[in-house]
Design a protein around this motif. Structure first.
Motif, PDB file in Angstrom:
ATOM      1  N   THR A 154      -0.274 -11.227  19.546  1.00 28.68           N
ATOM      2  CA  THR A 154       0.748 -11.717  18.624  1.00 28.68           C
ATOM      3  C   THR A 154       0.519 -13.165  18.207  1.00 28.68           C
ATOM      4  N   GLU A 155      -0.581 -13.787  18.677  1.00 32.38           N
ATOM      5  CA  GLU A 155      -0.782 -15.220  18.441  1.00 32.38           C
ATOM      6  C   GLU A 155      -2.173 -15.524  17.893  1.00 32.38           C
ATOM      7  N   VAL A 156      -2.769 -14.580  17.189  1.00 36.65           N
ATOM      8  CA  VAL A 156      -4.144 -14.760  16.722  1.00 36.65           C
ATOM      9  C   VAL A 156      -4.162 -15.578  15.433  1.00 36.65           C
ATOM     10  N   THR A 157      -4.919 -16.658  15.447  1.00 35.82           N
ATOM     11  CA  THR A 157      -5.098 -17.487  14.256  1.00 35.82           C
ATOM     12  C   THR A 157      -6.325 -16.994  13.496  1.00 35.82           C
ATOM     13  N   SER A 158      -6.146 -16.735  12.207  1.00 37.73           N
ATOM     14  CA  SER A 158      -7.248 -16.168  11.436  1.00 37.73           C
ATOM     15  C   SER A 158      -7.136 -16.588   9.981  1.00 37.73           C
ATOM     16  N   HIS A 159      -8.114 -16.159   9.204  1.00 41.64           N
ATOM     17  CA  HIS A 159      -8.023 -16.217   7.749  1.00 41.64           C
ATOM     18  C   HIS A 159      -8.362 -14.818   7.252  1.00 41.64           C
ATOM     19  N   PRO A 160      -7.341 -13.987   6.984  1.00 37.37           N
ATOM     20  CA  PRO A 160      -7.607 -12.583   6.657  1.00 37.37           C
ATOM     21  C   PRO A 160      -8.433 -12.387   5.393  1.00 37.37           C
ATOM     22  N   GLY A 161      -8.246 -13.234   4.378  1.00 39.63           N
ATOM     23  CA  GLY A 161      -8.935 -13.041   3.113  1.00 39.63           C
ATOM     24  C   GLY A 161     -10.303 -13.683   3.088  1.00 39.63           C
ATOM     25  N   SER A 162     -11.148 -13.351   4.049  1.00 35.51           N
ATOM     26  CA  SER A 162     -12.455 -13.998   4.152  1.00 35.51           C
ATOM     27  C   SER A 162     -13.416 -13.578   3.043  1.00 35.51           C
ATOM     28  N   ARG A 163     -13.227 -12.356   2.521  1.00 35.51           N
ATOM     29  CA  ARG A 163     -14.203 -11.799   1.570  1.00 35.51           C
ATOM     30  C   ARG A 163     -15.629 -11.870   2.133  1.00 35.51           C
ATOM     31  N   THR A 164     -15.713 -11.833   3.453  1.00 30.46           N
ATOM     32  CA  THR A 164     -16.986 -11.941   4.162  1.00 30.46           C
ATOM     33  C   THR A 164     -16.911 -11.041   5.393  1.00 30.46           C
ATOM     34  N   THR A 165     -17.987 -10.320   5.680  1.00 25.31           N
ATOM     35  CA  THR A 165     -17.993  -9.395   6.809  1.00 25.31           C
ATOM     36  C   THR A 165     -18.284 -10.126   8.112  1.00 25.31           C
ATOM     37  N   SER A 166     -17.440  -9.886   9.110  1.00 23.10           N
ATOM     38  CA  SER A 166     -17.670 -10.352  10.482  1.00 23.10           C
ATOM     39  C   SER A 166     -17.990  -9.131  11.344  1.00 23.10           C
ATOM     40  N   HIS A 167     -18.424  -9.387  12.587  1.00 21.86           N
ATOM     41  CA  HIS A 167     -18.883  -8.284  13.436  1.00 21.86           C
ATOM     42  C   HIS A 167     -18.397  -8.477  14.862  1.00 21.86           C
ATOM     43  N   LEU A 168     -17.958  -7.382  15.474  1.00 26.89           N
ATOM     44  CA  LEU A 168     -17.441  -7.379  16.840  1.00 26.89           C
ATOM     45  C   LEU A 168     -18.250  -6.412  17.700  1.00 26.89           C
ATOM     46  N   LEU A 169     -18.564  -6.849  18.923  1.00 27.71           N
ATOM     47  CA  LEU A 169     -19.303  -6.018  19.864  1.00 27.71           C
ATOM     48  C   LEU A 169     -18.837  -6.345  21.274  1.00 27.71           C
ATOM     49  N   GLY A 170     -18.606  -5.323  22.073  1.00 27.29           N
ATOM     50  CA  GLY A 170     -18.186  -5.535  23.448  1.00 27.29           C
ATOM     51  C   GLY A 170     -19.273  -6.209  24.276  1.00 27.29           C
ATOM     52  N   GLY A 171     -18.857  -7.114  25.183  1.00 24.41           N
ATOM     53  CA  GLY A 171     -19.788  -7.797  26.059  1.00 24.41           C
ATOM     54  C   GLY A 171     -20.195  -9.158  25.534  1.00 24.41           C
ATOM     55  N   HIS A 172     -21.087  -9.818  26.296  1.00 25.98           N
ATOM     56  CA  HIS A 172     -21.551 -11.166  25.976  1.00 25.98           C
ATOM     57  C   HIS A 172     -22.900 -11.076  25.275  1.00 25.98           C
ATOM     58  N   HIS A 173     -22.917 -11.335  23.947  1.00 31.02           N
ATOM     59  CA  HIS A 173     -24.140 -11.237  23.155  1.00 31.02           C
ATOM     60  C   HIS A 173     -24.296 -12.459  22.240  1.00 31.02           C
ATOM     61  N   VAL A 174     -23.769 -13.595  22.662  1.00 31.94           N
ATOM     62  CA  VAL A 174     -23.687 -14.753  21.785  1.00 31.94           C
ATOM     63  C   VAL A 174     -25.045 -15.177  21.253  1.00 31.94           C
ATOM     64  N   GLU A 175     -26.063 -15.179  22.092  1.00 35.09           N
ATOM     65  CA  GLU A 175     -27.358 -15.706  21.672  1.00 35.09           C
ATOM     66  C   GLU A 175     -28.375 -14.616  21.366  1.00 35.09           C
ATOM     67  N   GLU A 176     -27.909 -13.386  21.236  1.00 35.86           N
ATOM     68  CA  GLU A 176     -28.809 -12.293  20.882  1.00 35.86           C
ATOM     69  C   GLU A 176     -29.021 -12.262  19.376  1.00 35.86           C
ATOM     70  N   THR A 177     -30.242 -11.933  18.976  1.00 35.49           N
ATOM     71  CA  THR A 177     -30.586 -11.931  17.552  1.00 35.49           C
ATOM     72  C   THR A 177     -29.895 -10.799  16.806  1.00 35.49           C
TER      73      THR A 177
END
Length: 412
Positions: A154-177
């Protein structure tokens, strides 16, 4: 590179100890409290938490480039601390907006006070340590976050109208290509802004609603009117160092809260607090007129209040040495919700535009109304620029808005 104490010559901890130089905001997005429909899809949104043990990869387009950069993470609407376990920046695969992959060898860890883990207090923003990663003007940058414990839904700060695709994946993959199997979403989360250092740039901030946010533009196309104005500025030597900062948001109003805080309430955070700001473009007010009742009393009140609000914005910006340019309001004739049969709202739009053009309060007037209206039916948009709802513009319409802005206004 996962070691939080790593302090090699290319590390952000080492970079933080060097003189910062001059910083300027090169990209920003107006923070909003995320509505339920704009939260991440399952399994990344549970009943109470979002993004538990999840990697979030996002791309943003910088306006001016620099030798170093720093991020602003935003927890503007959180009532609990936002904990980011790890952050990294990189160049996206192929330089593309919305790419899920990154270019090999370009990933840089991001630290905050020398630490990989960042805790953003409730209601706050957090600026990262400087990162040594040269980035050209008008190029895309990838920002990847890992949330280990998640964040209250209930407290997520975002910008819904990004007009840009983001990506979500379970786990820690921050530095993976690559992020094989990642879930795409068309929103930005927890990103407040990006600053660059190493150039003598200054910034213009666009304060607006969905027309500035780019509704009707191309997903991952970066063809909103501020993007197309940036392209024009970059084509001239005298304006190539001007950053364009888009602080538009769909549904936003000047006088009252709607989708996001009203423009008067967010002026300090979204304009005056941005680094390097020299100019402000105000192109907002349609949603105030359109949501006020179609009665003579209500429309007179909203017209008078808008004029007072514009005057307040100019006064507060001038006090900070910022020049203010006023954009006339574009037509909405034929729109199902805003165009009333009696024409009272259109009369309000004409009255507001008349004041913008003739009051002398703005340092310059940008006649967006003339740029996109139908010459034969001035209360309506040109058919060639109308998305079909008679309010929002397609990329051609946004090009006309950009072309209505003289580049000379941003010289010197």
């Amino acid at each position: 590179m996962d070691d939080p104490t790593w302090t090699g010559p290319g590390s952000t901890a080492a970079a933080a100890r060097r003189p910062a130089g001059r910083w300027v905001t090169s990209w920003a997005a107006m923070p909003q409290l995320t509505e339920p429909a704009n939260l991440p899809p399952p399994p990344f949104a549970g009943e109470n938490l979002v993004m538990v043990d999840s990697t979030l990869r996002q791309t943003v387009r910088v306006s001016v480039g620099g030798e170093r950069l720093r991020l602003r993470l935003s927890n503007t609407f959180g009532r609990a601390p936002l904990v980011i376990a790890a952050t990294a920046v990189a160049l996206p695969a192929g330089g593309r907006a919305g790419a899920s992959g990154t270019e090999p060898g370009t990933t840089r860890p991001v630290t905050f006070g020398g630490r990989r883990c960042a805790t953003v207090p409730a209601g706050a923003q957090l600026v990262s340590d400087p990162v040594d990663l040269p980035i050209p003007a008008r190029s895309n940058l990838t920002v990847t976050l890992h949330l280990a414990q998640g964040h209250p839904a209930t407290e997520v700060t975002s910008h819904p109208g990004s007009r840009t695709t983001s990506h979500l994946l379970g786990g820690h993959h921050v530095e993976e290509t690559d992020l094989p199997g990642a879930t795409p979403v068309e929103h930005w989360y927890f990103l407040g802004g990006l600053e660059v250092s190493g150039s003598p740039a200054t910034a213009v901030v666009m304060l607006g609603d969905s027309l500035t946010d780019g509704r009707g533009s191309t997903t991952n196309g970066n063809d909103r009117w501020p993007d197309q104005l940036l392209d024009r500025l970059q084509a001239y030597h005298g304006t190539a160092d001007v950053a364009v900062v888009n602080q538009g948001a769909g549904g936003n109003r000047i006088l009252n809260d709607g989708l996001g805080p009203n423009a008067l309430a967010r002026l300090d955070r979204d304009v005056l607090a941005q680094t390097g700001v020299r100019w402000l473009v105000v192109f907002e007010g349609i949603n105030d007129i359109g949501t006020a009742a179609a009665t003579e009393a209500a429309q007179k009140a909203v017209t008078d209040d808008l004029i007072c609000a514009y005057d307040q914005i100019v006064t507060r910006a001038h006090a900070q040495g910022i020049r203010v340019y006023g954009g006339t309001l574009a037509p909405f004739g034929g729109h199902g919700d805003y165009d009333d049969p009696t024409g009272l709202r259109e009369a309000s739009r004409q009255a507001v535009n008349g004041w913008i053009r003739t009051s002398g309060r703005f340092d310059e007037v940008l006649d967006f109304d003339v740029a996109v209206r139908d010459p034969g039916h001035p209360g309506r948009l040109r058919a060639a620029v109308d998305t079909g709802d008679h309010l929002h513009l397609n990329p051609t319409g946004y090009r006309l808005l950009a072309e209505a802005v003289p580049v000379e206004l941003f010289r010197g």
